[in-house]
Design a protein around this motif. Structure first.
Motif, mmCIF file in Angstrom:
data_model
loop_
_atom_site.group_PDB
_atom_site.id
_atom_site.type_symbol
_atom_site.label_atom_id
_atom_site.label_comp_id
_atom_site.label_asym_id
_atom_site.label_seq_id
_atom_site.Cartn_x
_atom_site.Cartn_y
_atom_site.Cartn_z
ATOM 1 N N SER A 51 0.961 -1.156 -0.118
ATOM 2 C CA SER A 51 -0.136 -0.014 0.178
ATOM 3 C C SER A 51 0.951 1.048 -0.047
ATOM 4 N N GLN A 52 2.054 1.145 0.730
ATOM 5 C CA GLN A 52 2.882 2.298 0.583
ATOM 6 C C GLN A 52 3.345 2.582 -0.460
ATOM 7 N N ALA A 53 3.850 1.711 -1.179
ATOM 8 C CA ALA A 53 4.310 1.690 -2.569
ATOM 9 C C ALA A 53 3.417 2.480 -3.555
ATOM 10 N N LEU A 54 2.165 2.105 -3.367
ATOM 11 C CA LEU A 54 1.168 2.883 -4.258
ATOM 12 C C LEU A 54 0.988 4.220 -3.712
ATOM 13 N N ASP A 55 0.932 4.444 -2.464
ATOM 14 C CA ASP A 55 1.038 5.899 -1.842
ATOM 15 C C ASP A 55 1.970 6.786 -2.294
ATOM 16 N N ALA A 57 3.588 6.235 -5.102
ATOM 17 C CA ALA A 57 3.443 6.569 -6.441
ATOM 18 C C ALA A 57 2.303 7.543 -6.563
ATOM 19 N N ARG A 58 1.288 7.510 -5.719
ATOM 20 C CA ARG A 58 0.297 8.613 -5.837
ATOM 21 C C ARG A 58 0.995 9.827 -5.843
ATOM 22 N N GLN A 59 1.944 10.154 -4.524
ATOM 23 C CA GLN A 59 2.642 11.478 -4.473
ATOM 24 C C GLN A 59 3.333 11.851 -5.652
ATOM 25 N N VAL A 98 -8.107 4.886 -9.057
ATOM 26 C CA VAL A 98 -6.889 3.601 -9.211
ATOM 27 C C VAL A 98 -7.251 2.952 -7.799
ATOM 28 N N GLY A 99 -7.303 1.532 -8.150
ATOM 29 C CA GLY A 99 -7.581 0.636 -6.934
ATOM 30 C C GLY A 99 -6.175 0.149 -6.380
ATOM 31 N N VAL A 260 7.144 0.275 -9.106
ATOM 32 C CA VAL A 260 7.477 1.902 -9.702
ATOM 33 C C VAL A 260 6.205 2.360 -10.383
ATOM 34 N N TRP A 261 5.182 2.363 -9.597
ATOM 35 C CA TRP A 261 3.842 2.534 -10.248
ATOM 36 C C TRP A 261 3.930 3.751 -10.958
ATOM 37 N N ASP A 262 4.590 4.818 -10.587
ATOM 38 C CA ASP A 262 4.623 6.039 -11.125
ATOM 39 C C ASP A 262 4.834 6.037 -12.586
ATOM 40 N N ARG A 263 5.622 5.043 -12.800
ATOM 41 C CA ARG A 263 6.180 4.991 -14.263
ATOM 42 C C ARG A 263 5.271 4.341 -15.178
#
Lengths: 361, 373
Positions: A51-55, A57-59, A98-99, A260-263
């Motif tokens: 979850s933190q990895a996604l958050d 990326a959100r930032q 985004v889920g 690396v979801w932001d990518r």
């Protein structure tokens, strides 16, 4: 992570049948108004892992677009919790949702049908539609590289691995970990233990201790908590992490396979805004080059020479190298990938076999 | 400590001046005889208002604009029919697990195994669905009945252990949850994994195996079932002879036994009814909300059920009220996150404040604080 994603045998069948039923002539998704993304996050945003990895990326997506992106955290995999969160966000103007979980798949599909003007993306999901894209990463690539780092710091050549449950996407990381390790040490073995849960620090601790008692000196992982590196550090052995850079929790961490979801998300959102977004009917399966998982490597214990080899292999993966290239025979002697071929995505998702050198029940 | 030690000395010295500590005005607790129903409801309402007031102070202290809370948050959360629908969807299974807890607790049988019985209920329902047993028209009824039966079978173990060997049911029902969960994982990663995708959930139920929607957004018929079960439990616990005898057992099992009440049969029956209700809750979530059996459908319902049963003082009518309250708190809590981006831990804190205030009303209903002069 929370279990699986994209391609399934059923979806593959759909692909094979597509020519018979005529090509789908779906229009690209059109967004009403300015993009307003929002995240629905499975666990707490400071869980140290998935979850933190996604958050994070959100930032990064926020910074990139100069947007404020709201989120709801701690949304369990139950329709009675997912739906209100998504509907409240849509009510407040969100149009890109985004889920973050396998268990959101069915509800996201229903919501995508009910809200055709909203774009849905679901990391670890399994469902897809004209306005819904499930995404998962080719995590075997980053875990392969971590397997190399693990073998480079192991004195015994015996590596351990703590996994959640024995099914496709965990099994492929274990086999890849072994293949990576054997790039460095052709005699390396991987002993895998399954805890039966994504988030169970107590059992993860027990598993690491049990592995260490057998003389194993590096622990890999595919579970959601940073427990394995922490325990490895306490026992004076090494570890490799998953989801995020786990060296923040323990110096024992020599390599981490990180999301690396932001990518992935930034170009997707750009294409949604541009009106060219066409979700694949069998989901996105992002490689290291496309914004799935990458590595943070390496720790102090990894020799320079090994670091260079790991980086070489990473570049090879970026250039399209296949890990699961034939000939591959499983530990029971069954040929799984023929010489000169590479594994198909359907076989990856259904992987229920281990390579010789993997020790697991 | 020193003050306490001082006091007797002072008291001893005090008579000269005629000032004894007991004469100072202070608060005393008095047991109330009986508070009439409407007054009890008023007390509960006042406690909830107090909880909301404290929560508002906490939110404002955390930087949420005070004016905005009423004219934006409250209005948008509580006036949108869609939010009401989401509350109702969540309320239905909560009512049923609350009833499961209330029935068992009424017999002083501490059923901590609601989640395990839910798992077996869903397994029973899924067995019928997977094998298409029975005609389509009767499929749902068959699934519900099998779910209730499977829940009862799972309860037989701890109930008989308690009655025959005096094994504490708190331990046995709790631990059997883990056994049930591992059996669920075995099914979902093994023989019952989705044959279409090989993912670890059961295959999708067919249309005939899903509870139909009642035409108000995504609300399904489980809400009717929940209310019907609440009425049934009211008749069972409050009106019937069974309920009367159960009150007796609740008040004093030894006395009841001495008076010729068949305590063991009553406790066993209450435990089985409780487990059947929990099994039905598992069916309702699988066939009404998820449309299949997932790995995590039961998570949290066991303790929510215990909380609801406790707050409702094992009264089926109050179970409905508190189940709805918990559902409202969940949806409103998500709303707080969406509106103000406060962390979920803050939402949990606020939910806890409101629940504790509701529980405190019980104290004020039993006791009176009186100023003694």
């Amino acid at each position: 992570m929370r279990s699986p994603a994209a391609i399934s045998a059923g979806a593959l069948a759909a692909v094979l049948l597509a020519p018979l039923t005529g090509p789908a002539t779906a229009e690209p998704f059109q967004l009403d108004g300015d993009p307003a993304p929002a995240f629905v996050i499975f666990s707490q945003v400071n869980d140290g892992g998935w979850s933190q990895a996604l958050d994070e990326a959100r930032q990064r997506v926020e910074d990139h677009f100069g947007l404020r992106i709201p989120y709801v955290e701690n949304v369990p995999e139950s329709a009675s919790a997912i739906r209100p969160a998504v509907e409240l966000l849509i009510d407040r103007g969100a149009n890109i949702i985004v889920g973050s979980a396998f268990g959101y798949s069915d509800t996201f599909l229903e919501l995508a049908e009910e809200y055709p003007n909203v774009a849905f993306m679901n990391p670890a999901g399994t469902t897809n539609a004209a306005n819904l894209q499930s995404i998962y990463g080719r995590t075997y690539q980053s875990q392969y590289l971590c397997g190399m780092a693990a073998a480079a710091v192991s004195e015994t050549g015996r590596l351990g691995f703590v996994g959640a449950n024995p099914f496709g996407l965990v099994n492929w990381t274990i086999n890849a970990y072994l293949l990576g390790a054997r790039q460095i040490n052709p005699d390396a073995t991987v002993t895998a233990v399954f805890t039966g849960a994504w988030n169970d620090p107590v059992r993860e601790r027990e598993a690491v201790i049990a592995l260490a008692e057998q003389g194993i000196d590096v622990i890999g992982q595919h579970v959601d908590t940073p427990t394995p590196p922490i325990v490895a550090g306490e026992l004076g052995i090494y570890a490799t992490g998953h989801h995020r850079d786990l060296s923040e929790f323990s110096d024992a961490t020599q390599c981490s396979s990180v999301w690396v979801w932001d990518r992935y998300l930034i170009p997707e959102i750009e294409s949604i805004v541009a009106g060219t977004w066409e979700p694949s009917p069998w989901g996105a399966f992002a490689s290291i080059a496309e914004g799935g998982t990458d590595i943070v490597c390496c720790g102090d214990a990894v020799p320079e020479e090994a670091v260079a080899r790991i980086m070489e292999e990473r570049q090879a993966l970026l250039d399209g190298k296949q890990i699961y290239a034939g000939p591959l025979v499983d530990r029971d002697g069954v040929e799984r990938v023929a010489a000169g071929e590479v594994i198909g995505d359907g076989d990856l998702w259904g992987m229920d076999w281990f390579l010789p050198g993997v020790i697991a029940q | 400590m020193t003050e306490a030690q001082d006091l007797p000395g002072r008291a001893a010295a005090a008579p000269a001046t005629g000032r004894r500590r007991g004469r100072w005005p202070h608060l005393a607790l008095e047991v109330r005889q009986h508070m009439p129903g409407p007054q009890q409801a008023l007390m509960l309402g006042a406690s909830l208002v107090a909880g909301i007031a404290i929560s508002t102070l906490v939110l404002v202290a955390a930087g949420v604009p005070a004016g905005n809370l009423l004219d934006e948050f409250v209005i948008s959360i509580f006036t949108r029919p869609r939010n009401l629908a989401n509350v109702l969807v969540y309320t239905a299974p909560l009512v049923i697990v609350g009833l499961a807890a209330a029935v068992a607790f009424r017999a002083r049988f501490w059923n901590i195994g609601i989640e395990g019985q839910m798992i077996f209920g869903a397994i029973g329902a899924t067995l019928i669905a997977n094998h298409d047993i029975g005609p389509e028209g009767a499929r749902l009824y068959l699934m519900a009945a099998t779910a209730a039966f499977a829940g009862m079978v799972w309860m037989l173990v701890p109930a008989l252990l308690k009655l025959r060997l005096e094994v504490n049911e708190i331990i046995s029902t709790l631990l059997l949850n883990y056994v049930a969960f591992n059996f669920l994982l075995f099914l979902l990663y093994g023989p019952w994994k989705d044959p279409q995708s090989a993912f670890p959930h059961s295959k999708m139920y067919d249309a005939a195996e899903r509870l139909t929607r009642i035409g108000f957004f995504n609300v399904d018929t489980s809400i009717y079932l929940a209310f019907a079960l609440a009425v049934g439990c009211f008749l069972l616990l409050v009106v019937s002879r069974f309920g009367f005898l159960l009150n007796f057992v609740h008040a004093n099992p030894k006395m009841a036994r001495a008076m010729g009440v068949r305590v063991a049969v009553l406790v066993l029956s209450a435990a089985l009814v409780s487990a059947a209700l929990a099994g039905v809750a598992g069916f309702v979530i699988s066939a009404g909300i998820d449309n299949r059996m997932t790995q995590s459908f039961f998570v949290g319902y066991g303790f929510s059920g215990i909380l609801i049963g406790f707050l409702a003082r094992n009264n089926p009518v109050l179970v409905v009220f508190f189940a709805a309250l918990i559902a409202v708190l969940m949806v409103a809590g998500q709303g707080l996150q969406v509106f103000y981006q406060i962390p979920s831990s803050m939402v949990l804190l606020i939910q806890a404040i409101i629940v504790i205030c509701a529980a405190a009303s019980e104290f004020l209903i039993r006791y009176r604080l009186r100023l003694v002069r």
